[in-house]
Write an enzyme that holds these catalytic residues in place. Structure first.
Site, PDB file in Angstrom:
ATOM      1  N   ASP A  81      27.985  57.175 -10.317  1.00 39.88           N
ATOM      2  CA  ASP A  81      27.089  56.259 -11.013  1.00 39.88           C
ATOM      3  C   ASP A  81      26.039  57.061 -11.796  1.00 39.88           C
ATOM      4  O   ASP A  81      25.441  58.000 -11.259  1.00 39.88           O
ATOM      5  CB  ASP A  81      26.406  55.371  -9.947  1.00 39.88           C
ATOM      6  CG  ASP A  81      25.658  54.192 -10.528  1.00 39.88           C
ATOM      7  OD1 ASP A  81      26.059  53.680 -11.585  1.00 39.88           O
ATOM      8  OD2 ASP A  81      24.658  53.763  -9.888  1.00 39.88           O
ATOM      9  N   HIS A  82      25.826  56.714 -13.040  1.00 41.80           N
ATOM     10  CA  HIS A  82      24.780  57.360 -13.865  1.00 41.80           C
ATOM     11  C   HIS A  82      24.797  58.882 -13.815  1.00 41.80           C
ATOM     12  O   HIS A  82      23.753  59.511 -13.643  1.00 41.80           O
ATOM     13  CB  HIS A  82      23.389  56.846 -13.472  1.00 41.80           C
ATOM     14  CG  HIS A  82      23.171  55.419 -13.829  1.00 41.80           C
ATOM     15  ND1 HIS A  82      22.980  54.985 -15.112  1.00 41.80           N
ATOM     16  CD2 HIS A  82      23.151  54.306 -13.056  1.00 41.80           C
ATOM     17  CE1 HIS A  82      22.844  53.672 -15.120  1.00 41.80           C
ATOM     18  NE2 HIS A  82      22.964  53.225 -13.890  1.00 41.80           N
ATOM     19  N   GLY A 180      16.307  48.057 -10.449  1.00 38.89           N
ATOM     20  CA  GLY A 180      15.245  47.668  -9.541  1.00 38.89           C
ATOM     21  C   GLY A 180      15.026  46.164  -9.587  1.00 38.89           C
ATOM     22  O   GLY A 180      15.797  45.425 -10.198  1.00 38.89           O
ATOM     23  N   HIS A 207      24.799  46.404 -15.310  1.00 40.19           N
ATOM     24  CA  HIS A 207      23.940  47.183 -14.407  1.00 40.19           C
ATOM     25  C   HIS A 207      22.706  46.365 -14.072  1.00 40.19           C
ATOM     26  O   HIS A 207      22.392  45.390 -14.747  1.00 40.19           O
ATOM     27  CB  HIS A 207      23.531  48.498 -15.089  1.00 40.19           C
ATOM     28  CG  HIS A 207      24.599  49.539 -15.051  1.00 40.19           C
ATOM     29  ND1 HIS A 207      24.494  50.701 -14.332  1.00 40.19           N
ATOM     30  CD2 HIS A 207      25.818  49.568 -15.642  1.00 40.19           C
ATOM     31  CE1 HIS A 207      25.599  51.420 -14.493  1.00 40.19           C
ATOM     32  NE2 HIS A 207      26.411  50.753 -15.278  1.00 40.19           N
ATOM     33  N   GLY A 208      22.008  46.803 -13.013  1.00 42.67           N
ATOM     34  CA  GLY A 208      20.721  46.194 -12.706  1.00 42.67           C
ATOM     35  C   GLY A 208      20.791  44.794 -12.133  1.00 42.67           C
ATOM     36  O   GLY A 208      19.869  44.001 -12.290  1.00 42.67           O
ATOM     37  N   SER A 210      20.482  43.605  -9.153  1.00 40.15           N
ATOM     38  CA  SER A 210      19.499  43.194  -8.145  1.00 40.15           C
ATOM     39  C   SER A 210      18.392  42.391  -8.799  1.00 40.15           C
ATOM     40  O   SER A 210      17.840  42.811  -9.823  1.00 40.15           O
ATOM     41  CB  SER A 210      18.873  44.415  -7.460  1.00 40.15           C
ATOM     42  OG  SER A 210      19.809  45.045  -6.635  1.00 40.15           O
ATOM     43  N   ASN A 229      26.921  45.852 -10.858  1.00 41.02           N
ATOM     44  CA  ASN A 229      26.313  46.921 -10.055  1.00 41.02           C
ATOM     45  C   ASN A 229      25.117  46.420  -9.255  1.00 41.02           C
ATOM     46  O   ASN A 229      24.177  45.873  -9.827  1.00 41.02           O
ATOM     47  CB  ASN A 229      25.802  48.029 -10.978  1.00 41.02           C
ATOM     48  CG  ASN A 229      26.912  48.875 -11.551  1.00 41.02           C
ATOM     49  OD1 ASN A 229      28.081  48.528 -11.471  1.00 41.02           O
ATOM     50  ND2 ASN A 229      26.541  50.000 -12.129  1.00 41.02           N
ATOM     51  N   ALA A 231      22.316  47.788  -6.326  1.00 40.36           N
ATOM     52  CA  ALA A 231      21.763  48.882  -5.521  1.00 40.36           C
ATOM     53  C   ALA A 231      20.515  48.436  -4.754  1.00 40.36           C
ATOM     54  O   ALA A 231      20.480  48.422  -3.524  1.00 40.36           O
ATOM     55  CB  ALA A 231      21.435  50.085  -6.401  1.00 40.36           C
ATOM     56  N   THR A 232      19.487  48.050  -5.482  1.00 41.90           N
ATOM     57  CA  THR A 232      18.163  47.856  -4.876  1.00 41.90           C
ATOM     58  C   THR A 232      18.136  46.776  -3.792  1.00 41.90           C
ATOM     59  O   THR A 232      17.508  46.954  -2.745  1.00 41.90           O
ATOM     60  CB  THR A 232      17.140  47.524  -5.983  1.00 41.90           C
ATOM     61  OG1 THR A 232      17.216  48.534  -6.981  1.00 41.90           O
ATOM     62  CG2 THR A 232      15.725  47.469  -5.417  1.00 41.90           C
TER      63      THR A 232
HETATM   64  P1  13P Z   1      19.911  47.410  -9.255  1.00 43.30           P
HETATM   65  O1  13P Z   1      19.175  48.451  -8.472  1.00 43.30           O
HETATM   66  O2  13P Z   1      19.037  46.551 -10.088  1.00 43.30           O
HETATM   67  O3  13P Z   1      20.827  46.632  -8.369  1.00 43.30           O
HETATM   68  O4  13P Z   1      20.857  48.202 -10.290  1.00 43.30           O
HETATM   69  C1  13P Z   1      21.990  48.869  -9.783  1.00 43.30           C
HETATM   70  C2  13P Z   1      22.692  49.679 -10.815  1.00 43.30           C
HETATM   71  O5  13P Z   1      22.735  49.369 -11.992  1.00 43.30           O
HETATM   72  C3  13P Z   1      23.387  50.895 -10.345  1.00 43.30           C
HETATM   73  O6  13P Z   1      23.959  51.601 -11.395  1.00 43.30           O
HETATM   74 ZN    ZN Z   2      22.895  51.313 -13.253  1.00 47.12          ZN
HETATM   75 NA    NA Z   3      17.774  44.909 -11.191  1.00 44.47          NA
END
Ligand code: 13P
Ligand code: ZN
Ligand code: NA
Length: 283
Positions: A81-82, A180, A207-208, A210, A229, A231-232
């Site tokens: 990832d990234h 985030g 992405h993003g 969350s 995706n 993560a947070t």
């Molecule tokens: P979030 O942390 O907003 O879930 O984004 C996750 C992400 O894009 C991982 O690449």
């Molecule tokens: Zn991402």
């Molecule tokens: Na997010």
């Protein structure tokens, strides 16, 4: 066995759902994600940022994920990832990883194309799928911090040209999400997503996720997103539950005890996101 993300994403696109990509960090988070995906018969991508691979050790993570795939007899895509450097990706692909993201979104259009094409040429020789990013997300993902005012939405025509020039397998687009959580509910540019989708058949990545309301994620999938995706939200669920456990059990010191509530809380988020992606039963 570890697989590329290519087939998973094409199947998702045909089926009108998305494959969830969950960021993992260690044995416990891999256990939670894979166990839950297996129970729900959902395809899944396990994602690690460069920070995660250096924290856990690439060989450890590859080993754990291979064992998880064997245990549940399901294909698992362990994903970079990234990642921002060709040589970093090359090393990890040589270590057995079959799914990579080259994030050249902070470069100029031309430099992003050149870097992405270099990664694609290498990765495809190793049967490793490649995701790239065009446009730029705001927020923070590990060491990568982008001020909201520097975020850039993806231009549909540029996306078409980028895909043609690079041969990428999937493309992360910027339509108003950020890494985030959000201070206010984000307003996503669904029209832009629809236009991009109408111009290309390449799987598109959100992405993003969350903090994005479920209904908005579902709408993105209806409009053609095939990878989501997260993560947070996983990190928050896990750490909040562990904190609560220590408040209630201040003398606790056995990781086999205090980690359990964290895993359970994280599992609930994984379950919810699989449902939102519509990937349940699609294995
Ligand atoms: P979030 O942390 O907003 O879930 O984004 C996750 C992400 O894009 C991982 O690449
Ligand atoms: Zn991402
Ligand atoms: Na997010």
């Amino acid at each position: 066995f570890l697989v590329s993300s290519r087939e998973m994403l094409h199947k998702a696109q045909l089926g009108g759902y998305a494959v969830p990509a969950f960021n993992i960090h260690n044995l416990e988070t891999v256990q939670v994600v894979v166990e839950t995906a297996a129970e729900m018969r959902s395809p899944v991508i396990l994602a690690g940022t460069p920070g995660t691979y250096s924290y856990a050790g690439t060989d450890y993570l590859v080993g754990i994920c291979k064992e998880a795939a064997k245990r549940y007899e399901m294909p698992i895509s362990l994903h970079l990832d990234h990642h921002e450097s060709f040589s970093d990706i090359r090393q990890k692909v040589e270590a057995g990883i079959k799914s990579a993201m080259i994030d050249g979104s902070h470069h100029s259009f031309e430099e992003n194309i050149a870097l992405t094409r270099q990664v694609v040429e290498f990765c495809h020789r190793w049967d490793c799928s490649v995701e790239a990013e065009l446009g730029r997300l705001g927020g923070q993902e590990d060491d990568l911090i982008v001020d909201e005012k520097d975020a850039l939405y993806t231009d549909p025509d540029a996306a078409v040209e980028f895909i043609r020039a690079t041969g990428v397998d999937s493309l992360a687009i910027a339509i108003g999400t950020a890494h985030g959580m959000y201070k206010e509910v984000p307003r996503l540019d669904f029209d832009r997503l629809g236009i991009i989708r109408s111009k290309t058949d390449t799987p598109l990545v959100l992405h993003g996720a969350s903090g994005v309301p479920d209904a908005d994620v579902r709408r993105c999938i209806e409009l053609g997103i095939t990878k989501v995706n997260v993560a947070t939200e996983l990190k928050i669920a896990f750490s909040d539950a562990v904190k609560q456990y220590f408040i209630e059990n201040p003398k606790a010191n056995d990781p086999r005890h205090y980690i359990i509530p964290g895993k359970n809380a994280m599992k609930q988020v994984v379950l919810d996101k699989i449902r939102v992606c519509g990937s349940e039963g699609k294995l």
